[in-house]
Scaffold this motif. Sequence first.
Motif, PDB file in Angstrom:
ATOM      1  N   GLU A  77       0.834  -1.203   0.000  1.00 53.77           N
ATOM      2  CA  GLU A  77       0.000   0.000   0.000  1.00 53.77           C
ATOM      3  C   GLU A  77       0.862   1.244   0.000  1.00 53.77           C
ATOM      4  O   GLU A  77       1.962   1.259   0.544  1.00 53.77           O
ATOM      5  N   ASP A  78       0.354   2.282  -0.610  1.00 55.85           N
ATOM      6  CA  ASP A  78       1.058   3.559  -0.651  1.00 55.85           C
ATOM      7  C   ASP A  78       1.222   4.079   0.765  1.00 55.85           C
ATOM      8  O   ASP A  78       0.227   4.307   1.458  1.00 55.85           O
ATOM      9  N   PRO A  79       2.464   4.276   1.248  1.00 56.63           N
ATOM     10  CA  PRO A  79       2.637   4.719   2.631  1.00 56.63           C
ATOM     11  C   PRO A  79       2.089   6.117   2.871  1.00 56.63           C
ATOM     12  O   PRO A  79       1.805   6.493   3.994  1.00 56.63           O
ATOM     13  N   ARG A  80       1.898   6.898   1.808  1.00 50.54           N
ATOM     14  CA  ARG A  80       1.372   8.260   1.980  1.00 50.54           C
ATOM     15  C   ARG A  80      -0.128   8.311   1.706  1.00 50.54           C
ATOM     16  O   ARG A  80      -0.655   9.342   1.323  1.00 50.54           O
ATOM     17  N   ARG A  81      -0.793   7.173   1.854  1.00 47.72           N
ATOM     18  CA  ARG A  81      -2.216   7.169   1.536  1.00 47.72           C
ATOM     19  C   ARG A  81      -2.966   8.098   2.486  1.00 47.72           C
ATOM     20  O   ARG A  81      -2.666   8.177   3.655  1.00 47.72           O
ATOM     21  N   ASP A  82      -3.926   8.788   1.921  1.00 48.22           N
ATOM     22  CA  ASP A  82      -4.730   9.712   2.727  1.00 48.22           C
ATOM     23  C   ASP A  82      -6.199   9.348   2.540  1.00 48.22           C
ATOM     24  O   ASP A  82      -6.920  10.027   1.842  1.00 48.22           O
ATOM     25  N   ASP A  83      -6.584   8.226   3.126  1.00 48.97           N
ATOM     26  CA  ASP A  83      -7.950   7.747   3.033  1.00 48.97           C
ATOM     27  C   ASP A  83      -8.371   7.584   1.573  1.00 48.97           C
ATOM     28  O   ASP A  83      -9.208   8.307   1.066  1.00 48.97           O
ATOM     29  N   HIS A  84      -7.747   6.619   0.879  1.00 46.87           N
ATOM     30  CA  HIS A  84      -8.033   6.450  -0.543  1.00 46.87           C
ATOM     31  C   HIS A  84      -9.436   5.941  -0.818  1.00 46.87           C
ATOM     32  O   HIS A  84      -9.829   5.842  -1.963  1.00 46.87           O
ATOM     33  N   ASP A  85     -10.213   5.632   0.226  1.00 47.25           N
ATOM     34  CA  ASP A  85     -11.615   5.307  -0.015  1.00 47.25           C
ATOM     35  C   ASP A  85     -12.326   6.524  -0.614  1.00 47.25           C
ATOM     36  O   ASP A  85     -13.270   6.373  -1.366  1.00 47.25           O
ATOM     37  N   GLY A  86     -11.850   7.718  -0.304  1.00 50.09           N
ATOM     38  CA  GLY A  86     -12.423   8.944  -0.863  1.00 50.09           C
ATOM     39  C   GLY A  86     -12.059   9.152  -2.315  1.00 50.09           C
ATOM     40  O   GLY A  86     -12.581  10.056  -2.961  1.00 50.09           O
ATOM     41  N   ASP A  87     -11.169   8.328  -2.857  1.00 40.00           N
ATOM     42  CA  ASP A  87     -10.786   8.430  -4.265  1.00 40.00           C
ATOM     43  C   ASP A  87     -11.902   7.931  -5.192  1.00 40.00           C
ATOM     44  O   ASP A  87     -11.884   8.210  -6.379  1.00 40.00           O
ATOM     45  N   VAL A  88     -12.852   7.172  -4.663  1.00 41.62           N
ATOM     46  CA  VAL A  88     -13.875   6.530  -5.499  1.00 41.62           C
ATOM     47  C   VAL A  88     -15.250   7.085  -5.145  1.00 41.62           C
ATOM     48  O   VAL A  88     -15.648   7.104  -3.987  1.00 41.62           O
ATOM     49  N   GLN A  89     -15.976   7.509  -6.175  1.00 39.95           N
ATOM     50  CA  GLN A  89     -17.345   8.003  -6.005  1.00 39.95           C
ATOM     51  C   GLN A  89     -18.279   7.208  -6.912  1.00 39.95           C
ATOM     52  O   GLN A  89     -17.938   6.918  -8.059  1.00 39.95           O
ATOM     53  N   LEU A  90     -19.476   6.867  -6.394  1.00 38.48           N
ATOM     54  CA  LEU A  90     -20.500   6.222  -7.217  1.00 38.48           C
ATOM     55  C   LEU A  90     -21.218   7.279  -8.049  1.00 38.48           C
ATOM     56  O   LEU A  90     -21.735   8.250  -7.508  1.00 38.48           O
ATOM     57  N   THR A 151     -17.099   0.912 -14.934  1.00 37.59           N
ATOM     58  CA  THR A 151     -18.376   0.355 -14.509  1.00 37.59           C
ATOM     59  C   THR A 151     -18.149  -0.997 -13.849  1.00 37.59           C
ATOM     60  O   THR A 151     -17.479  -1.866 -14.414  1.00 37.59           O
ATOM     61  N   ALA A 152     -18.715  -1.180 -12.666  1.00 38.17           N
ATOM     62  CA  ALA A 152     -18.710  -2.472 -11.987  1.00 38.17           C
ATOM     63  C   ALA A 152     -19.977  -3.189 -12.430  1.00 38.17           C
ATOM     64  O   ALA A 152     -21.085  -2.717 -12.153  1.00 38.17           O
ATOM     65  N   GLN A 153     -19.815  -4.308 -13.122  1.00 36.30           N
ATOM     66  CA  GLN A 153     -20.937  -5.011 -13.722  1.00 36.30           C
ATOM     67  C   GLN A 153     -21.092  -6.392 -13.107  1.00 36.30           C
ATOM     68  O   GLN A 153     -20.156  -7.168 -13.063  1.00 36.30           O
ATOM     69  N   SER A 154     -22.286  -6.714 -12.643  1.00 38.71           N
ATOM     70  CA  SER A 154     -22.593  -8.052 -12.148  1.00 38.71           C
ATOM     71  C   SER A 154     -23.221  -8.851 -13.278  1.00 38.71           C
ATOM     72  O   SER A 154     -23.881  -8.293 -14.148  1.00 38.71           O
ATOM     73  N   LEU A 155     -23.023 -10.159 -13.264  1.00 41.61           N
ATOM     74  CA  LEU A 155     -23.644 -11.030 -14.256  1.00 41.61           C
ATOM     75  C   LEU A 155     -24.778 -11.854 -13.641  1.00 41.61           C
ATOM     76  O   LEU A 155     -25.271 -12.793 -14.249  1.00 41.61           O
ATOM     77  N   THR A 156     -25.202 -11.458 -12.450  1.00 42.98           N
ATOM     78  CA  THR A 156     -26.321 -12.120 -11.786  1.00 42.98           C
ATOM     79  C   THR A 156     -27.607 -11.381 -12.132  1.00 42.98           C
ATOM     80  O   THR A 156     -27.693 -10.166 -11.953  1.00 42.98           O
ATOM     81  N   ARG A 157     -28.611 -12.107 -12.615  1.00 39.51           N
ATOM     82  CA  ARG A 157     -29.876 -11.478 -12.970  1.00 39.51           C
ATOM     83  C   ARG A 157     -30.661 -11.173 -11.701  1.00 39.51           C
ATOM     84  O   ARG A 157     -30.766 -12.011 -10.806  1.00 39.51           O
ATOM     85  N   VAL A 158     -31.206  -9.967 -11.634  1.00 40.46           N
ATOM     86  CA  VAL A 158     -32.043  -9.570 -10.499  1.00 40.46           C
ATOM     87  C   VAL A 158     -33.382  -9.075 -11.042  1.00 40.46           C
ATOM     88  O   VAL A 158     -33.470  -8.570 -12.155  1.00 40.46           O
ATOM     89  N   ASP A 159     -34.417  -9.250 -10.236  1.00 43.41           N
ATOM     90  CA  ASP A 159     -35.755  -8.870 -10.680  1.00 43.41           C
ATOM     91  C   ASP A 159     -36.343  -7.750  -9.849  1.00 43.41           C
ATOM     92  O   ASP A 159     -37.552  -7.602  -9.758  1.00 43.41           O
ATOM     93  N   ARG A 160     -35.475  -6.957  -9.226  1.00 45.10           N
ATOM     94  CA  ARG A 160     -35.946  -5.851  -8.387  1.00 45.10           C
ATOM     95  C   ARG A 160     -34.909  -4.739  -8.415  1.00 45.10           C
ATOM     96  O   ARG A 160     -33.782  -4.945  -8.844  1.00 45.10           O
ATOM     97  N   PRO A 161     -35.288  -3.566  -7.955  1.00 42.38           N
ATOM     98  CA  PRO A 161     -34.318  -2.464  -7.909  1.00 42.38           C
ATOM     99  C   PRO A 161     -33.197  -2.798  -6.920  1.00 42.38           C
ATOM    100  O   PRO A 161     -33.373  -3.579  -5.982  1.00 42.38           O
ATOM    101  N   VAL A 162     -32.029  -2.195  -7.129  1.00 39.88           N
ATOM    102  CA  VAL A 162     -30.891  -2.438  -6.244  1.00 39.88           C
ATOM    103  C   VAL A 162     -30.304  -1.111  -5.776  1.00 39.88           C
ATOM    104  O   VAL A 162     -30.521  -0.064  -6.390  1.00 39.88           O
ATOM    105  N   THR A 163     -29.582  -1.193  -4.677  1.00 43.75           N
ATOM    106  CA  THR A 163     -28.724  -0.089  -4.263  1.00 43.75           C
ATOM    107  C   THR A 163     -27.298  -0.605  -4.341  1.00 43.75           C
ATOM    108  O   THR A 163     -27.045  -1.809  -4.205  1.00 43.75           O
ATOM    109  N   CYS A 164     -26.376   0.296  -4.581  1.00 48.03           N
ATOM    110  CA  CYS A 164     -24.977  -0.067  -4.750  1.00 48.03           C
ATOM    111  C   CYS A 164     -24.162   0.523  -3.605  1.00 48.03           C
ATOM    112  O   CYS A 164     -24.470   1.619  -3.110  1.00 48.03           O
ATOM    113  N   ARG A 165     -23.120  -0.196  -3.223  1.00 51.92           N
ATOM    114  CA  ARG A 165     -22.259   0.289  -2.154  1.00 51.92           C
ATOM    115  C   ARG A 165     -20.822  -0.140  -2.454  1.00 51.92           C
ATOM    116  O   ARG A 165     -20.568  -1.304  -2.736  1.00 51.92           O
ATOM    117  N   VAL A 166     -19.892   0.815  -2.391  1.00 50.72           N
ATOM    118  CA  VAL A 166     -18.473   0.496  -2.530  1.00 50.72           C
ATOM    119  C   VAL A 166     -18.043  -0.133  -1.213  1.00 50.72           C
ATOM    120  O   VAL A 166     -18.162   0.485  -0.151  1.00 50.72           O
TER     121      VAL A 166
END
Length: 175
Positions: A77-90, A151-166
């Motif tokens: 891991e980058d030793p100078r990381r500054d909360d890289h979870d903030g690097d990704v936005q949905l 794009t994060a793509q699932s190959l599982t078929r769903v029959d209802r609305p979904v919410t996404c979470r990183v």
Amino acid sequence: MGEPAGPRYEGWEDRSGQRGPEQQPAGWGPGASPPGGPRPSPRRRPVRACLVAGLALTGLAVLAAVALGAVLLGTYEDPRRDDHDGDVQLSSCRVDAATNWPSADLMVTNRSSKPSDYHISVEFLAPDGLRLDEAHVFLTRVAPGQQARDTAQSLTRVDRPVTCRVTDVFRTASP
């Protein structure tokens, strides 16, 4: 009558065919065991010890190679990381009408000082919170300050609305 049988050998013989003394301690005849039970062959112990030592050294060599490869190939891991979870936005979360596959659009901004690789995990949840599936995105050599979309793509078929979470963001310095 026939020829007399050759001398019967009752000593020991090593792998090269050389024979040892034919004398045996008193009480050791053919089929008799030494006091305390039969003894293992003296030439088996070194072979087993060498085999065990060789396997142990091979295992240590493999572990050392993996650790060295991790350091040299930049999988730390980058030793100078500054909360890289903030690097990704949905950007969006949806279910495709034609395939019924859930997907999540992502915007990644490299906020580190070095080119970085990203492994991002996204999970897809039903409205009641039930986890339906997970998808992964891999981005390589994102320059410092650069933005990238994927794009994060699932190959599982769903029959209802979904919410996404990183669920996980793993950033490493690019090699």
